[in-house]
Design a protein around this motif. Structure first.
Motif, PDB file in Angstrom:
ATOM      1  N   PRO A 360       1.071  -1.227  -0.089  1.00  9.36           N
ATOM      2  CA  PRO A 360      -0.184  -0.163  -0.330  1.00  9.36           C
ATOM      3  C   PRO A 360       0.784   1.283  -0.249  1.00  9.36           C
ATOM      4  CG  PRO A 360      -1.025  -1.073   2.265  1.00  9.36           C
ATOM      5  CD  PRO A 360       0.048  -2.419   1.249  1.00  9.36           C
ATOM      6  N   MET A 361       2.251   1.062   0.897  1.00  3.59           N
ATOM      7  CA  MET A 361       2.673   2.590   0.544  1.00  3.59           C
ATOM      8  C   MET A 361       2.913   3.273  -0.930  1.00  3.59           C
ATOM      9  SD  MET A 361       6.250   4.083   2.221  1.00  3.59           S
ATOM     10  CE  MET A 361       6.282   2.452   3.599  1.00  3.59           C
ATOM     11  N   ALA A 364       0.160   4.358  -2.097  1.00  2.00           N
ATOM     12  CA  ALA A 364      -0.420   5.893  -2.001  1.00  2.00           C
ATOM     13  C   ALA A 364       0.798   6.781  -2.877  1.00  2.00           C
ATOM     14  CB  ALA A 364      -0.099   5.590  -0.342  1.00  2.00           C
ATOM     15  N   ILE A 374      -1.358  10.141  -4.622  1.00  2.00           N
ATOM     16  CA  ILE A 374      -2.726  10.165  -4.406  1.00  2.00           C
ATOM     17  C   ILE A 374      -3.273  11.319  -3.412  1.00  2.00           C
ATOM     18  CG2 ILE A 374      -2.529   7.294  -4.829  1.00  2.00           C
ATOM     19  CD1 ILE A 374      -3.970   7.500  -1.783  1.00  2.00           C
ATOM     20  N   PRO A 375      -4.354  11.852  -3.350  1.00  2.00           N
ATOM     21  CA  PRO A 375      -4.653  12.854  -2.272  1.00  2.00           C
ATOM     22  C   PRO A 375      -4.624  12.394  -1.484  1.00  2.00           C
ATOM     23  CG  PRO A 375      -6.487  12.333  -4.900  1.00  2.00           C
ATOM     24  CD  PRO A 375      -5.358  11.310  -4.982  1.00  2.00           C
ATOM     25  N   TRP A 376      -4.546  13.478   0.076  1.00  2.00           N
ATOM     26  CA  TRP A 376      -5.409  13.188   1.396  1.00  2.00           C
ATOM     27  C   TRP A 376      -6.991  13.522   1.453  1.00  2.00           C
ATOM     28  CZ3 TRP A 376      -7.983  17.619   3.157  1.00  2.00           C
ATOM     29  CH2 TRP A 376      -6.252  18.763   2.832  1.00  2.00           C
ATOM     30  N   ALA A 378     -10.810  12.600   1.723  1.00  2.00           N
ATOM     31  CA  ALA A 378     -11.730  11.224   2.053  1.00  2.00           C
ATOM     32  C   ALA A 378     -11.333  10.907   0.593  1.00  2.00           C
ATOM     33  CB  ALA A 378     -12.880  12.212   1.321  1.00  2.00           C
ATOM     34  N   HIS A 380      -8.645  10.192  -0.005  1.00  2.00           N
ATOM     35  CA  HIS A 380      -7.784   9.072   0.078  1.00  2.00           C
ATOM     36  C   HIS A 380      -8.243   8.054   0.974  1.00  2.00           C
ATOM     37  CE1 HIS A 380      -3.213   8.010   0.916  1.00  2.00           C
ATOM     38  NE2 HIS A 380      -4.450   7.467   2.230  1.00  2.00           N
ATOM     39  N   ARG A 381      -9.177   8.215   1.481  1.00  2.00           N
ATOM     40  CA  ARG A 381      -9.730   6.789   1.850  1.00  2.00           C
ATOM     41  C   ARG A 381     -10.762   6.077   0.925  1.00  2.00           C
ATOM     42  NH1 ARG A 381      -8.558   5.576   6.160  1.00  2.00           N
ATOM     43  NH2 ARG A 381      -8.395   3.909   5.161  1.00  2.00           N
ATOM     44  N   MET A 384      -8.011   4.468  -1.040  1.00  2.00           N
ATOM     45  CA  MET A 384      -7.626   3.032  -0.705  1.00  2.00           C
ATOM     46  C   MET A 384      -8.338   2.059   0.091  1.00  2.00           C
ATOM     47  SD  MET A 384      -3.891   3.522  -0.436  1.00  2.00           S
ATOM     48  CE  MET A 384      -3.571   1.802   0.687  1.00  2.00           C
ATOM     49  N   ASP A 385      -9.523   2.050   0.092  1.00  2.00           N
ATOM     50  CA  ASP A 385     -10.536   1.250   0.685  1.00  2.00           C
ATOM     51  C   ASP A 385     -10.839   0.772  -1.060  1.00  2.00           C
ATOM     52  OD1 ASP A 385     -10.203   2.065   3.175  1.00  2.00           O
ATOM     53  OD2 ASP A 385     -11.507   2.789   3.449  1.00  2.00           O
ATOM     54  N   TYR A 388      -7.955   0.694  -5.166  1.00  2.00           N
ATOM     55  CA  TYR A 388      -6.324  -0.385  -4.363  1.00  2.00           C
ATOM     56  C   TYR A 388      -6.668  -1.714  -4.491  1.00  2.00           C
ATOM     57  CZ  TYR A 388      -1.913  -2.298  -2.553  1.00  2.00           C
ATOM     58  OH  TYR A 388      -1.367  -2.680  -1.779  1.00  2.00           O
TER      59      TYR A 388
END
Ligand SMILES: Cc1cc2nc3c(=O)[nH]c(=O)nc-3n(C[C@H](O)[C@H](O)[C@H](O)COP(=O)(O)OP(=O)(O)OC[C@H]3O[C@@H](n4cnc5c(N)ncnc54)[C@H](O)[C@@H]3O)c2cc1C
Ligand code: SF4
Lengths: 539, 147
Positions: A360-361, A364, A374-376, A378, A380-381, A384-385, A388
């Motif tokens: 994941p790093m 990101a 990637i954006p920070w 909401a 980002h969530r 990633m969820d 990814y």
């Protein structure tokens, strides 16, 4: 400080230096290899640490400018859209390479005759085929025989798993009627030759702590050291010396591990410093006989730099693709668009590679080879969820054409830790390549959708990956004509009869495949020519 | 490293950069303690503490009192005013967050150091490979002769 003279001095202990040393073993000549980097301990790779991914952004980055270690030379890539990446140690860039192992194809050696671009090689596929086989045996190669994209050959070991991601994409290629095949890899799919098989860890760029990947630190070097080849690590060659009267290379000056400058004489000098390191060393080797750099009477040293410019497209699927499980770059490879097709708006072609995903790093932070987090917040969530874990991607790896203005020169200010002038890269993407990449992006989108992706993510911004100068070729090209090439058809300098070059800098063209199996096959071929011509070697 | 006030502010910032999931199963970067990583990150950015403090000072202590939408708006403002420091903080936050073994499983990746264990991935059996490659083999040769 002077050392005892040797018969053969090889500069660089990476892929090509190791292969030619092996080829010359049977001559019983005294062989010495000087390598600027250290001999890494097998167990010391960062993939054994809890926070292993951090090393990718620190001292195990593929970018020497990020690592900035004593053995690394900085590279000024301000005038380039791609920065060269490498590793400097015993094993060279095969320490952090990804083990993808496709061969070049028959047409790659004849682009001028077939397509009117680039240059024909003085050797052809059939000549090289036995050397590919020999190198595969020394390295340990896994794959599936019967690939219709090649003349017949079969890797010795069964393929590595293509995994859920590979199976999913294969169905997309089949739905479109396009070629694909499990990737050939220099990664062991089963225990072999006293080495352990791959454990599917997926971080091949952090060095292979299992010893399953075909880095020459695991393959050639143990054999070579056992056979008596002398390897001096942490020894950086400053310049190659010449006899002004005869024009022959006499040896080198190098900075030793003891911090002293040493002189090493040799009958025959072999340069194996990779496509940027080799022209840099020649350009730094100035003398009265060669005021513009060694073997550079025609001014061709450093010219025609080629990479494999690439871009990626990713599909978001309904189920997790488990893309981080398995060797990083290798699942399946499509060569549907590899050969020239006159109905397209470009010549030559590209491969569609299904690499796997990263942990994941790296995702990101923008992905491997890309610095674009990637954006920070909401978004980002969401990424990633919901994106990814479900990703499977295709990378468009294009054939670069040789263009003289793309080159390696010496930077007037920048130096390495020994004060030696560093290389400067001048490189821009050719129009043919740009059109090829656009075509590849469109095909990749189609395939991902056909494979069941519910959404396709593509940057579509004409930018290629920045930290993707993995393959450095063309900067001391081989050819029969001494006016347009640096070495002849078997790697010998036209200007200096006891100087050989064996790395990817001798490639007249780049093909659209990862180059190392061809680099090593060429090094073995050159070794063979040296042995065949030993009586008249310097005539 | 950080005073209590600084730590409260920094955790609040980090929890907006990588926010927790709505259902609370995935913690934000502040709650997870990424603030402890930042002072150790000098291998990845020059002066990570100074950079972090520059962003903290620009936001001010009152940041912690804001509602979440106000915090996001304040962060966007600082991102525009101090793009380099802000980008570095975002990058280091991701590094601190995702280098932790306890976060990887939240995204389907093993907590363990990747070697020596790796992952058990079975090789496709021959029948499946035959079936998948059948259409490719049926088409036959796809390379060009060069003679
Ligand atoms: C991240 C990454 C991924 C890659 N993935 C793949 C892949 O999947 N498949 C593939 O085919 N290729 C891949 N490559 C490319 C591959 O690693 C290279 O093509 C190959 O290693 C080149 O071999 P070489 O002998 O020319 O150079 P190297 O292997 O780089 O060796 C050159 C050696 O010369 C030494 N040297 C340089 N200058 C001096 C000097 N002045 N004095 C002493 N020593 C010197 C260097 O320290 C180095 O060890 C990858 C490369 C990288 C960086
Ligand atoms: S995935 Fe396999 S080849 Fe790659 S580093 Fe791990 S064990 Fe080695």
């Amino acid at each position: 400080m002077q050392n005892e003279p040797v018969d053969v001095l090889i500069i660089g202990a990476g892929a090509s230096g190791a292969a030619i040393a092996w080829s010359l073993l049977e001559t019983r000549m005294r062989i010495l290899c000087l390598e600027q980097g250290p001999h890494l301990k097998d167990k010391g790779y960062p993939s054994r640490d809890d926070g292993y991914e951090l090393a990718r952004y620190g001292n195990f980055s593929c970018d020497p400018n990020v690592r900035g270690l004593k053995q690394d030379y900085p590279i000024n890539a301000d005038d380039s859209c791609i920065t060269p990446v490498n590793f400097n140690a015993v094993g060279g860039s095969t320490i952090n390479f990804l083990g993808h192992w496709p061969r070049m194809k028959p047409s790659d050696f004849r682009t001028r005759s077939l397509d009117g671009v680039g240059a024909d090689w003085p050797v052809d596929y059939d000549t090289l085929a036995p050397f590919y086989d020999m190198n595969d045996r020394n390295t340990g190669v896994s794959g599936l025989g019967g690939n219709p994209a090649y003349p017949d050959y079969a890797p010795e070991l069964p393929p590595i798993p293509i995994g859920k991601l590979g199976q999913t994409l294969a169905k997309g290629f089949n739905a479109r009627g396009y070629h694909w095949w499990p990737s050939d890899v220099s990664i062991l799919s089963q225990d072999h030759d006293g080495r352990q098989k791959c454990v599917n860890a997926g971080t091949c760029d952090l060095g292979c702590a299992a010893g399953a990947k075909g880095g020459t630190n695991f393959t050639y070097w143990p054999m070579l050291e056992n056979a008596g080849v002398e390897l001096r690590s942490e020894c950086r060659v400053r310049e190659i010396l010449v006899d002004e009267a005869t024009g022959f290379a006499t040896g080198v000056l190098y900075h030793g591990a003891d911090g002293q400058v040493h002189e090493q004489m040799a009958e025959l000098v072999v340069v194996a410093c990779n496509g940027v390191g080799t022209p840099r060393l020649l350009l730094n080797s100035k003398s009265k006989a060669f005021p513009d750099g060694l073997a550079n009477r025609n001014g061709m040293v450093g010219k025609n730099l080629m990479f494999h410019p690439l871009t990626g497209v990713a599909g978001v699927f309904d189920e997790p693709m488990l893309g981080h499980e398995g060797p990083m770059a290798c699942s399946i490879l499509s060569q549907e668009f590899y050969e020239t097709d006159p109905t397209r708006d470009f010549v030559r072609g590209y491969g569609l590679h299904s690499g796997r995903s990263t942990p994941p790093m790296t995702y990101a932070l923008g992905g491997y080879g890309v610095d674009s987090p990637i954006p920070w917040g909401a978004e980002h969530r969401e990424a990633m969820d919901n994106v990814y874990p479900y990703l499977a991607g295709l990378t468009v790896v294009s054939e670069d054409l040789p263009e003289e203005h793309n080159c390696v020169t010496l930077d007037p200010d920048l130096t390495d830790s020994d004060g030696i002038a560093a290389p400067k890269i001048t490189y821009r993407l050719g129009d043919n390549t740009r059109r090829m990449l656009r075509h590849g992006e469109e095909r990749a989108k189609e395939i991902l959708l056909a494979a069941g992706a519910k959404k396709v993510l593509s940057k579509g911004d004409d930018n290629v990956w920045w930290r993707a100068g993995w393959h450095q070729m063309g900067t001391c090209r081989m050819g029969d004509d001494p006016v347009t090439s640096v070495v002849n058809g078997w790697g010998r300098s036209h200007d200096v009869k006891n100087l050989f070059i064996v790395d990817g800098s001798i490639f007249p063209t780049a093909g659209a495949v990862n180059p190392t199996s061809t680099i090593q096959a060429m090094a073995l071929f050159i070794g063979d020519c040296i042995k065949t011509n030993i009586e008249t070697l310097f005539d | 490293m950080w005073t209590q006030t600084q730590r409260t502010l920094l955790d609040a910032i980090l929890d907006e950069l990588v926010p927790p999931s709505n259902d609370g199963t995935i913690p934000g970067a502040g709650a997870l303690g990424v603030a402890d990583f930042l002072p150790t990150a000098d291998a990845f950015a020059p002066n990570p503490v100074d950079t972090t403090q520059a962003v903290m000072m620009a936001l001010g202590e009152s940041f912690v009192e804001l509602t979440r939408p106000e915090k996001v708006a304040a962060l966007h403002l600082i991102e525009a005013q101090k793009p380099d420091a802000f980008a570095t903080l975002v990058r280091l936050t991701y590094m601190g967050y995702y280098s932790r073994p306890d976060t990887r499983p939240l995204f389907g990746v093993g907590a363990h150091p990747i070697h020596p264990q790796g992952y058990p991935v079975p090789r496709e059996d021959e029948a499946l490979m035959d079936e998948l490659t059948a259409p490719v083999r049926a088409r036959g040769k796809v390379y060009r002769d060069a003679k």
